[in-house]
Scaffold this motif. Structure first.
Motif, PDB file in Angstrom:
ATOM      1  N   GLY A 122      -8.463   2.364  -6.554  1.00  0.00           N
ATOM      2  CA  GLY A 122      -7.182   3.061  -6.406  1.00  0.00           C
ATOM      3  C   GLY A 122      -6.199   2.282  -5.546  1.00  0.00           C
ATOM      4  N   VAL A 123      -6.590   1.096  -5.123  1.00  0.00           N
ATOM      5  CA  VAL A 123      -5.728   0.285  -4.260  1.00  0.00           C
ATOM      6  C   VAL A 123      -4.642  -0.402  -5.088  1.00  0.00           C
ATOM      7  CG1 VAL A 123      -5.662  -1.661  -2.661  1.00  0.00           C
ATOM      8  CG2 VAL A 123      -7.573  -0.055  -2.596  1.00  0.00           C
ATOM      9  N   GLY A 124      -5.073  -1.033  -6.187  1.00  0.00           N
ATOM     10  CA  GLY A 124      -4.121  -1.799  -7.000  1.00  0.00           C
ATOM     11  C   GLY A 124      -3.232  -0.902  -7.842  1.00  0.00           C
ATOM     12  N   GLY A 125      -3.830   0.137  -8.416  1.00  0.00           N
ATOM     13  CA  GLY A 125      -3.050   1.013  -9.287  1.00  0.00           C
ATOM     14  C   GLY A 125      -2.723   0.356 -10.610  1.00  0.00           C
ATOM     15  N   SER A 126      -1.814   0.988 -11.324  1.00  0.00           N
ATOM     16  CA  SER A 126      -1.490   0.590 -12.698  1.00  0.00           C
ATOM     17  C   SER A 126      -1.273  -0.911 -12.896  1.00  0.00           C
ATOM     18  CB  SER A 126      -0.241   1.361 -13.118  1.00  0.00           C
ATOM     19  OG  SER A 126       0.356   0.820 -14.245  1.00  0.00           O
ATOM     20  N   GLN A 127      -0.615  -1.563 -11.954  1.00  0.00           N
ATOM     21  CA  GLN A 127      -0.236  -2.949 -12.237  1.00  0.00           C
ATOM     22  C   GLN A 127      -0.968  -4.027 -11.412  1.00  0.00           C
ATOM     23  OE1 GLN A 127       3.992  -3.544 -11.813  1.00  0.00           O
ATOM     24  NE2 GLN A 127       4.197  -2.097 -10.140  1.00  0.00           N
ATOM     25  N   HIS A 128      -2.004  -3.625 -10.690  1.00  0.00           N
ATOM     26  CA  HIS A 128      -2.772  -4.649  -9.962  1.00  0.00           C
ATOM     27  C   HIS A 128      -4.252  -4.425 -10.205  1.00  0.00           C
ATOM     28  CE1 HIS A 128       0.950  -3.736  -7.630  1.00  0.00           C
ATOM     29  NE2 HIS A 128       1.115  -5.036  -7.757  1.00  0.00           N
ATOM     30  N   ARG A 151       5.840   5.707  -1.839  1.00  0.00           N
ATOM     31  CA  ARG A 151       6.165   6.164  -3.185  1.00  0.00           C
ATOM     32  C   ARG A 151       5.101   5.773  -4.197  1.00  0.00           C
ATOM     33  NH1 ARG A 151      12.628   6.422  -3.871  1.00  0.00           N
ATOM     34  NH2 ARG A 151      12.047   6.568  -6.051  1.00  0.00           N
ATOM     35  N   GLY A 152       3.989   5.234  -3.729  1.00  0.00           N
ATOM     36  CA  GLY A 152       2.899   4.916  -4.640  1.00  0.00           C
ATOM     37  C   GLY A 152       3.191   3.757  -5.569  1.00  0.00           C
ATOM     38  N   SER A 186     -10.775   8.497  -4.808  1.00  0.00           N
ATOM     39  CA  SER A 186     -11.487   7.229  -4.593  1.00  0.00           C
ATOM     40  C   SER A 186     -11.627   6.974  -3.103  1.00  0.00           C
ATOM     41  CB  SER A 186     -10.707   6.087  -5.231  1.00  0.00           C
ATOM     42  OG  SER A 186      -9.469   5.930  -4.576  1.00  0.00           O
ATOM     43  N   HIS A 204      -3.491   9.081  -1.329  1.00  0.00           N
ATOM     44  CA  HIS A 204      -4.355   9.406  -0.190  1.00  0.00           C
ATOM     45  C   HIS A 204      -4.749   8.155   0.586  1.00  0.00           C
ATOM     46  CE1 HIS A 204      -7.293   8.438  -3.353  1.00  0.00           C
ATOM     47  NE2 HIS A 204      -8.200   8.276  -2.425  1.00  0.00           N
ATOM     48  N   THR A 207       2.442  -4.724  -4.055  1.00  0.00           N
ATOM     49  CA  THR A 207       3.513  -5.727  -4.160  1.00  0.00           C
ATOM     50  C   THR A 207       4.899  -5.107  -4.260  1.00  0.00           C
ATOM     51  OG1 THR A 207       3.385  -5.803  -6.570  1.00  0.00           O
ATOM     52  CG2 THR A 207       1.975  -7.348  -5.361  1.00  0.00           C
ATOM     53  N   HIS A 208       4.983  -3.775  -4.124  1.00  0.00           N
ATOM     54  CA  HIS A 208       6.274  -3.110  -4.267  1.00  0.00           C
ATOM     55  C   HIS A 208       6.517  -2.113  -3.126  1.00  0.00           C
ATOM     56  CE1 HIS A 208       5.808  -4.634  -8.342  1.00  0.00           C
ATOM     57  NE2 HIS A 208       6.940  -4.139  -8.732  1.00  0.00           N
ATOM     58  N   GLY A 261       3.378   7.683  -7.965  1.00  0.00           N
ATOM     59  CA  GLY A 261       3.791   6.297  -8.182  1.00  0.00           C
ATOM     60  C   GLY A 261       4.481   6.098  -9.507  1.00  0.00           C
ATOM     61  N   THR A 262       4.207   4.959 -10.126  1.00  0.00           N
ATOM     62  CA  THR A 262       4.932   4.627 -11.343  1.00  0.00           C
ATOM     63  C   THR A 262       3.995   4.032 -12.375  1.00  0.00           C
ATOM     64  OG1 THR A 262       6.945   3.602 -12.193  1.00  0.00           O
ATOM     65  CG2 THR A 262       5.611   2.277 -10.711  1.00  0.00           C
ATOM     66  N   TRP A 311     -12.123   3.993   0.036  1.00  0.00           N
ATOM     67  CA  TRP A 311     -11.817   2.591   0.323  1.00  0.00           C
ATOM     68  C   TRP A 311     -11.566   2.487   1.807  1.00  0.00           C
ATOM     69  CZ3 TRP A 311      -6.789   1.270   2.151  1.00  0.00           C
ATOM     70  CH2 TRP A 311      -6.514  -0.112   2.222  1.00  0.00           C
ATOM     71  N   THR A 322      -0.890  -8.605 -12.060  1.00  0.00           N
ATOM     72  CA  THR A 322      -0.040  -8.416 -10.884  1.00  0.00           C
ATOM     73  C   THR A 322       1.350  -8.003 -11.329  1.00  0.00           C
ATOM     74  OG1 THR A 322       1.011  -9.427  -8.966  1.00  0.00           O
ATOM     75  CG2 THR A 322       0.393 -10.895 -10.735  1.00  0.00           C
ATOM     76  N   GLY A 323       2.016  -7.256 -10.450  1.00  0.00           N
ATOM     77  CA  GLY A 323       3.311  -6.685 -10.786  1.00  0.00           C
ATOM     78  C   GLY A 323       4.497  -7.547 -10.413  1.00  0.00           C
ATOM     79  N   GLY A 371      -6.235   7.353  -8.753  1.00  0.00           N
ATOM     80  CA  GLY A 371      -6.868   7.244  -7.439  1.00  0.00           C
ATOM     81  C   GLY A 371      -8.125   8.086  -7.324  1.00  0.00           C
ATOM     82  N   PRO A 401      -2.085   0.414  -0.320  1.00  0.00           N
ATOM     83  CA  PRO A 401      -2.679   0.849  -1.583  1.00  0.00           C
ATOM     84  C   PRO A 401      -1.725   1.704  -2.411  1.00  0.00           C
ATOM     85  CG  PRO A 401      -4.049   1.467   0.310  1.00  0.00           C
ATOM     86  CD  PRO A 401      -2.720   1.051   0.837  1.00  0.00           C
ATOM     87  N   THR A 402      -2.076   1.836  -3.684  1.00  0.00           N
ATOM     88  CA  THR A 402      -1.249   2.628  -4.588  1.00  0.00           C
ATOM     89  C   THR A 402      -1.530   4.119  -4.453  1.00  0.00           C
ATOM     90  OG1 THR A 402      -1.293   0.786  -6.130  1.00  0.00           O
ATOM     91  CG2 THR A 402      -0.590   2.903  -7.000  1.00  0.00           C
ATOM     92  N   ALA A 403      -2.808   4.489  -4.472  1.00  0.00           N
ATOM     93  CA  ALA A 403      -3.158   5.911  -4.471  1.00  0.00           C
ATOM     94  C   ALA A 403      -2.620   6.584  -3.211  1.00  0.00           C
ATOM     95  CB  ALA A 403      -4.670   6.078  -4.560  1.00  0.00           C
TER      96      ALA A 403
END
Ligand code: TPP
Ligand code: MG
Lengths: 329, 312
Positions: free
Chosen positions: B107-113, A120-121, B306, A307, A125-126, B48-49, B308, B122-123, B99, A303-305
């Motif tokens: 694009g690994v951490g995203g908005s909160q990392h 779910r992106g 991105s 892809h 940590t989630h 995501g969020t 990685w 950190t989230g 991303g 990862p978040t992204a």
């Protein structure tokens, strides 16, 4: 009915049937009804027994243990299963231990719900599947939500165990329908175990490969079984246990063949699957064509992204490939 | 337990003073960045969020010149404003959230990392405070005069790690600045339902100073903080509590607050107030920030994904 609605109904049922049952967690009250809406309607119908807590996973798990210690039934929600890490001490050093460390059995009716997994992106940590970190703790049982098990029944089984249980709920599964939608397959129950076979008796009787998967992985396994059957004429059987630990390996044995694969979303290394493999090897090593194969997510952060997340998490095609490799020997 | 946010005060908030151009431009950059994110999510273009800091932009803007490049900043889930105030890098942040190539963390951490130089987020609520204490311990020994600043929300005071870290900070005279953005709510839970006593009282229990900020006027907030932040640099940890307002939903569409609570937040919003108090200053800069962010979105959306490679 969606799996989330089935779980919500199960919690309604538990609170209705058991006047000593509590549900607690962060943001569980109406109108919000929890981050994944699993507790919707509960606080309106059972005010006083549905308790919202501050952001205090350690404390809320301890409170659940305290309620259980005094004869109540406590269901705690950890908003994201990743944060069960903040409750590890309460689970490992108190709840799981107190069942037996005082020299005689002290029953605790306590369930800790953990929305689990990625896709779910939500980021590193989630999105984790922490089952493996809790495997092998005497006094702590692990269950996983499945499309083939009614959650009311599963909740009852956990509560009746009289020891703390963790309930892993795959977040993607929430939005899926309960039961089996694919007409190629047929599902039946053998006790705790859901057994899914091709809907053709000759194929069902003699599967080329048996896949053992927890509920959160079941749809991916089914997808792989469908493509294997249609594209390669490979027939598989899927076994979905509701209780992951302690695993009732004896219940698996009659359904196994010579080729066995365990599929799970947890990242590689120290997995639930390696526990399953060991138990199976001990019992039926001589009946297997080769060691039990494991397929899981890569040993990596999630990862978040989208892809990148796809590259890491267990996929349907990875299960498909793993079955082919297993059959090649 | 069902008590909602305090109703808006009978008198409307005071007139805002005229800001320096760069402060206003930064406030507006953050505002339009966040609005654009919600729009992109709404249009299904983001995965995501996200948690926007709409309504709280002035917190990092007020702090910006008080923090130097040697200082560490620990941010949380609601951290886009913190990042933009530190680096001004809307491209890198949006690329991270989308991303795309050029993402701050691939694009690994995203908005909160996020991690860049001495900035880290950190989230997981509360876990950064002890880490910041460790960093502050290092800074005190090796780079005296620098500090570690941690942003947390009111709800995060539910976590035990917060108190363990405060105890250490006081015991060890750590240069730790805890910035609390008390927006009166944690996800769906009003502060009154999750926090007993007060944040001031909790700081006092450790003998740690507490400074309350109720204004949203950067020109008022900053000079009051200046000597206090200097004190942190010489080893006097401090809790600065901003009484602020979360304008938007917790993340995307999950706002179950009663309408009067949302209205109260809007009445305090610096954006409409500033537009009203200083229209001549506001409008050209607002248009510029809006155009800038639109340009960033167009540019970053056109980038390739991105790259990685998985590592443990
Ligand atoms: C340990 C942990 N528990 C729960 C969450 C889920 N969560 C994310 S933000 C949030 C609310 C935080 O409230 P607050 O600290 O007041 O910050 P705000 O969102 O208001 O800025 C919660 C419960 C989390 N991220 N980490
Ligand atoms: Mg808050």
């Amino acid at each position: 009915m969606r799996v989330a609605e089935n779980l919500n109904a199960a919690l309604h049922g538990l609170l209705a049937d058991d006047p000593a049952a509590y549900v607690l967690g962060e943001d569980v009250l109406d109108p919000y009804g929890g981050a994944f809406k699993i507790t919707k309607g509960l606080s309106t119908r059972f005010p006083g027994r549905v308790i919202t807590t501050p952001i205090s996973e350690g404390a809320l798990t301890g409170v659940a243990a305290g309620l259980a210690l005094t004869g109540n039934t406590a269901v705690a929600e950890i908003m994201f299963g990743d944060f069960a890490a903040l409750a590890f001490d309460q689970l490992c050093n108190f709840a799981a231990k107190s069942v037996s460390m005082y020299g005689s059995r002290l029953p605790l009716r306590m369930v800790v719900r953990c929305p689990t997994g990625g896709g779910r992106g939500y980021g590193p940590t989630h999105s984790q599947s922490l089952q493996k970190h809790f495997v092998g703790m005497p006094g702590l049982a692990l269950y996983e939500m499945s499309p083939f098990h009614d959650n009311r029944e599963v909740l009852a089984a956990m509560v009746d165990r009289g020891e703390p249980c963790l309930f892993f709920e795959d977040k993607i599964l929430y939005t899926r329908p309960t039961g089996l939608a694919d007409p190629l397959f047929r599902v039946r129950r053998d006790g705790d175990l859901a057994v899914v076979d091709p809907d053709v008796p000759e194929l069902a009787a003699r599967p080329d490969c048996v896949i053992v998967a927890p509920g959160g992985t079941a749809h991916r396994a089914l997808g792989a079984m469908r493509s294997l059957l249609l594209e390669e004429e490979v027939s598989c059987r899927l076994l979905v246990p509701s209780r992951l630990y302690p695993l009732d390996v004896e219940a698996l044995l009659p359904h196994l063949g010579g080729v066995v694969l365990v599929a799970e979303e947890g990242t590689a290394g120290g997995t639930w699957g390696s526990e399953v493999a060991h138990l199976v090897h001990q019992r039926v090593w001589d009946r297997l064509r080769g060691p039990v194969r494991l397929v899981c997510s890569r040993a990596s952060v999630i990862p978040t992204a989208a892809h990148l997340e796809r590259e890491v998490l267990l996929s349907e095609s990875a299960i498909h490939r793993a079955v082919r490799e297993a059959l090649r020997g | 337990m069902t008590e909602t946010l305090a109703p808006a005060p009978a008198t409307s908030p005071a007139r805002l003073s005229r800001l320096a151009d760069d402060d206003l431009a930064l406030l507006l950059l953050i505002r339009h960045f966040e609005l654009e994110l919600l729009r992109l999510y709404g249009a299904g273009e983001l995965n995501g969020t996200t948690h926007t800091c709409l309504g709280q932009e002035y917190v990092p803007v007020a702090l910006r010149p008080l923090l130097g490049p040697g200082d560490f900043v620990f941010s949380n889930h609601r951290g886009h404003g913190h990042y933009l105030a530190r680096f001004g890098d809307a491209h890198g942040l949006l690329a991270e959230i989308m991303g795309r190539e050029g993402a701050v963390c691939g694009g690994v951490g995203g908005s909160q990392h996020l991690h860049r130089d001495r900035y880290l987020s950190t989230g997981v609520q509360g876990e950064s405070l002890p880490v910041a204490a460790g960093v502050a311990l290092h800074l005190r020994r090796t780079e005296p005069g620098t500090l570690a600043c941690v942003h947390i929300g009111d709800g995060t005071w539910g976590e035990g790690a917060v108190y363990e870290a405060l105890n250490l900070a006081a015991l060890w005279d750590l240069p730790l600045l805890v910035v609390v953005e008390n927006n009166g709510i944690a996800q769906s839970t009003p502060t009154g339902a999750q926090l007993a006593g007060t944040i001031a009282g909790r700081a006092a229990a450790f003998g740690i100073g507490h400074h309350l900020v109720v204004s949203a006027d950067v020109n008022e907030i900053r000079p009051a903080l200046e000597p206090l932040v200097a004190g942190v640099r010489s080893g006097r940890p401090l809790v600065v509590e901003f009484r602020t307002h979360r304008l938007g939903p917790h993340s995307k569409g999950d706002d179950t607050r009663p309408p009067e609570a949302v209205r109260a937040a809007r009445e305090h919003d610096w954006y409409d107030r500033y537009a009203h108090d200083h229209p001549d200053h506001f409008h050209p800069l607002d248009a510029r920030a809006r155009a800038l962010v639109e340009g960033v979105v167009a540019e970053v959306s056109a980038r390739p994904p991105s790259r990685w490679s998985p590592c443990a």
